[in-house]
Design a protein around this motif. Sequence first.
Motif, PDB file in Angstrom:
ATOM      1  N   LEU A 292      42.951  36.153  40.480  1.00 44.35           N
ATOM      2  CA  LEU A 292      43.712  36.059  41.722  1.00 44.35           C
ATOM      3  C   LEU A 292      43.622  37.343  42.518  1.00 44.35           C
ATOM      4  CD1 LEU A 292      47.008  34.161  40.773  1.00 44.35           C
ATOM      5  CD2 LEU A 292      45.286  33.461  42.445  1.00 44.35           C
ATOM      6  N   GLN A 293      43.748  38.455  41.837  1.00 45.09           N
ATOM      7  CA  GLN A 293      43.662  39.754  42.500  1.00 45.09           C
ATOM      8  C   GLN A 293      42.308  39.922  43.183  1.00 45.09           C
ATOM      9  OE1 GLN A 293      44.635  43.067  39.942  1.00 45.09           O
ATOM     10  NE2 GLN A 293      43.628  44.538  41.267  1.00 45.09           N
ATOM     11  N   ASP A 294      41.245  39.517  42.505  1.00 47.47           N
ATOM     12  CA  ASP A 294      39.900  39.658  43.066  1.00 47.47           C
ATOM     13  C   ASP A 294      39.700  38.742  44.272  1.00 47.47           C
ATOM     14  OD1 ASP A 294      37.060  40.743  42.575  1.00 47.47           O
ATOM     15  OD2 ASP A 294      36.720  38.583  42.698  1.00 47.47           O
ATOM     16  N   VAL A 295      40.223  37.529  44.193  1.00 45.85           N
ATOM     17  CA  VAL A 295      40.040  36.570  45.283  1.00 45.85           C
ATOM     18  C   VAL A 295      40.905  36.921  46.489  1.00 45.85           C
ATOM     19  CG1 VAL A 295      40.406  34.167  45.964  1.00 45.85           C
ATOM     20  CG2 VAL A 295      39.347  34.677  43.762  1.00 45.85           C
ATOM     21  N   VAL A 296      42.172  37.258  46.233  1.00 41.75           N
ATOM     22  CA  VAL A 296      43.104  37.502  47.327  1.00 41.75           C
ATOM     23  C   VAL A 296      42.769  38.778  48.088  1.00 41.75           C
ATOM     24  CG1 VAL A 296      45.544  37.906  47.908  1.00 41.75           C
ATOM     25  CG2 VAL A 296      44.932  36.208  46.185  1.00 41.75           C
TER      26      VAL A 296
END
Length: 332
Positions: A292-296
């Motif tokens: 999630l951190q990488d995508v967001v």
Amino acid sequence: MASNSVAAAPKAGASPGAFRAIVEFIARHRVLAAIAVLAVLPFLTPYEALAVNILVFGLYAMGFNLIFGYAGMLSFGHAALFGLGAYGCGIPIAKFGIPWFAALPMGIAVAGIASVVIGWFAIRSRGIYFAMITLALSQVVYYSTYQWVSLTGGEDGLRGVNVPVINIFGLHLNMLNPLVKYYVLFALGAVAIALFSRILNSPFGGVLEAIRENEKRAMACGYDVARTRWLAFILSGLFSGFAGALYAIHLSVVPIETLNYFNSAEVLMITLLGGMGTFFGAFVGAYVYIMLQDVVTVVTVHWQLVIGTLFVVLILFFPRGIWGSLLKWVRP
């Protein structure tokens, strides 16, 4: 027409039943399942370096989960143990040219010594006081490391933790290749996962859960609660230090942020997301959080707001975490 609809009925329920069987199999054969899933993890992420981060933080959360999920002690100071493992492994490599296979146990030993000291002070308290003591001692470690510029690099962090090639049984493994690096660290992590499972399956693991459920009853049964809590904290520190040492080898640097209190909050979020007190939850939480951190971050610079909101929603509606909720559904 009626007979066809009746015949189709079992098929409609086959999918949930199969899913339950898969979850149940993973729960029963947790070490095998964890190793099997982690073996294909690089192919389930956008790039291999992300898989390494998930592996490392999954191991970190696994160590943290030993005291938080299984012993019921909330620590806000585990960043110190993770960071000291990283510095304890990185400094011998960067400053003294010691081989990685000798530096790795050094990092674990440094984290272990720190956990002995921090745990000795912290186990004398309970609840929020325990959490605050671990946080305070963690900050002491952070500022001491920050000020010792000649050894640690201070604000700039420790640089030069270079492990370009690993030679094992005549094989020359190029650590500059992210996929090769992942499987080298995965092989080391698999040993830690098996050892962690063995600890949980031992009588010591049963005592930990007994203390978590009812400390006074465990004490009445003759168990030394203080010593068990202390040993649990030490073991947790050793696993966290191991993850930190792998992190240093992975990054080739040790940022001062590894000791920051935010790193303690991060591992808490990962553990809660996956499911506290569950074996597989640490890696599920690490996968969800880091992905999630990488995508967001690609979409917005305010990624912490998005992830924080999602975290609150999950905690409100799935307080057992993702994997914990699945286990509850399979075993009502």
